[in-house]
Design a protein around this motif. Sequence first.
Motif, PDB file in Angstrom:
ATOM      1  N   LYS A   1      -1.182   9.164  20.945  1.00 14.77           N
ATOM      2  CA  LYS A   1      -0.769  10.542  21.201  1.00 14.77           C
ATOM      3  C   LYS A   1       0.524  10.520  22.003  1.00 14.77           C
ATOM      4  N   ASP A   2       1.017  11.695  22.332  1.00 18.04           N
ATOM      5  CA  ASP A   2       2.185  11.849  23.204  1.00 18.04           C
ATOM      6  C   ASP A   2       3.374  10.997  22.761  1.00 18.04           C
TER       7      ASP A   2
ATOM      8  N   GLY B   1      -1.645   5.008  23.823  1.00 22.82           N
ATOM      9  CA  GLY B   1      -2.906   4.592  23.200  1.00 22.82           C
ATOM     10  C   GLY B   1      -4.106   5.247  23.853  1.00 22.82           C
ATOM     11  N   LYS B   2      -5.284   4.991  23.281  1.00 20.35           N
ATOM     12  CA  LYS B   2      -6.531   5.555  23.803  1.00 20.35           C
ATOM     13  C   LYS B   2      -6.780   5.145  25.256  1.00 20.35           C
TER      14      LYS B   2
ATOM     15  N   ASN C   1       1.379  10.820  10.899  1.00 20.06           N
ATOM     16  CA  ASN C   1       0.052  11.251  10.444  1.00 20.06           C
ATOM     17  C   ASN C   1      -0.534  10.254   9.440  1.00 20.06           C
ATOM     18  N   ALA C   2       0.289   9.761   8.519  1.00 18.99           N
ATOM     19  CA  ALA C   2      -0.177   8.793   7.521  1.00 18.99           C
ATOM     20  C   ALA C   2      -0.616   7.493   8.191  1.00 18.99           C
ATOM     21  N   ILE C   3       0.168   7.011   9.143  1.00 17.94           N
ATOM     22  CA  ILE C   3      -0.172   5.770   9.850  1.00 17.94           C
ATOM     23  C   ILE C   3      -1.521   5.918  10.553  1.00 17.94           C
ATOM     24  N   GLN C   4      -1.678   7.004  11.280  1.00 17.56           N
ATOM     25  CA  GLN C   4      -2.924   7.176  12.029  1.00 17.56           C
ATOM     26  C   GLN C   4      -4.127   7.313  11.101  1.00 17.56           C
TER      27      GLN C   4
ATOM     28  N   GLU D   1       0.868  -1.177   0.000  1.00 19.84           N
ATOM     29  CA  GLU D   1       0.000   0.000   0.000  1.00 19.84           C
ATOM     30  C   GLU D   1       0.904   1.226   0.000  1.00 19.84           C
ATOM     31  N   THR D   2       0.477   2.288  -0.678  1.00 24.70           N
ATOM     32  CA  THR D   2       1.204   3.553  -0.659  1.00 24.70           C
ATOM     33  C   THR D   2       0.280   4.625  -0.119  1.00 24.70           C
ATOM     34  N   PHE D   3       0.743   5.312   0.923  1.00 22.90           N
ATOM     35  CA  PHE D   3      -0.049   6.337   1.583  1.00 22.90           C
ATOM     36  C   PHE D   3       0.586   7.703   1.379  1.00 22.90           C
ATOM     37  N   ASP D   4      -0.246   8.725   1.242  1.00 23.04           N
ATOM     38  CA  ASP D   4       0.238  10.099   1.232  1.00 23.04           C
ATOM     39  C   ASP D   4       0.592  10.490   2.656  1.00 23.04           C
ATOM     40  N   ALA D   5       1.668  11.259   2.791  1.00 19.81           N
ATOM     41  CA  ALA D   5       2.123  11.679   4.116  1.00 19.81           C
ATOM     42  C   ALA D   5       2.406  13.176   4.108  1.00 19.81           C
TER      43      ALA D   5
END
Length: 139
Positions: free
Chosen positions: A80-81, A105-106, A69-72, A54-58
Amino acid sequence: HKHKELMPDEIYKIFQDEYVNIETPYKLIDFLLKKEPDGTRSGTVEVEIDGKHETFDARGNGRLDAVSNAIQRELGVTYKDLTYSEHALELGQSSRAMAYIGITGKDGKVTWGAGMDTDIITASIQALFSAVNRMKAGK
């Protein structure tokens, strides 16, 4: 589990197996990020998921932030943090770097991952993938 004192090489192997460059379920293949006129970084992140590329924009304020940001966004992972540290493992131009990343994590649990590479940015991104993969595995 062995009920004995562990030798340094045994501890190192456990650390490598448990924290360093963990590649499942998400494996980093490559990334290409460039600096934009506004100072941000943008580009792509190539990931292997269950044998499929897969190729994601970052995009982010730096290379690690862009990949995070791309991973999330693309993998639906929430954290976070982000805590980050790095150091060289040897001296010289061809030395390897080790990066450590902790993500919260959450549920409030902090999960750590480590990445090792001759390029510190790649080591950092590998550490992020290791942390995300360990979080997904509940470690």
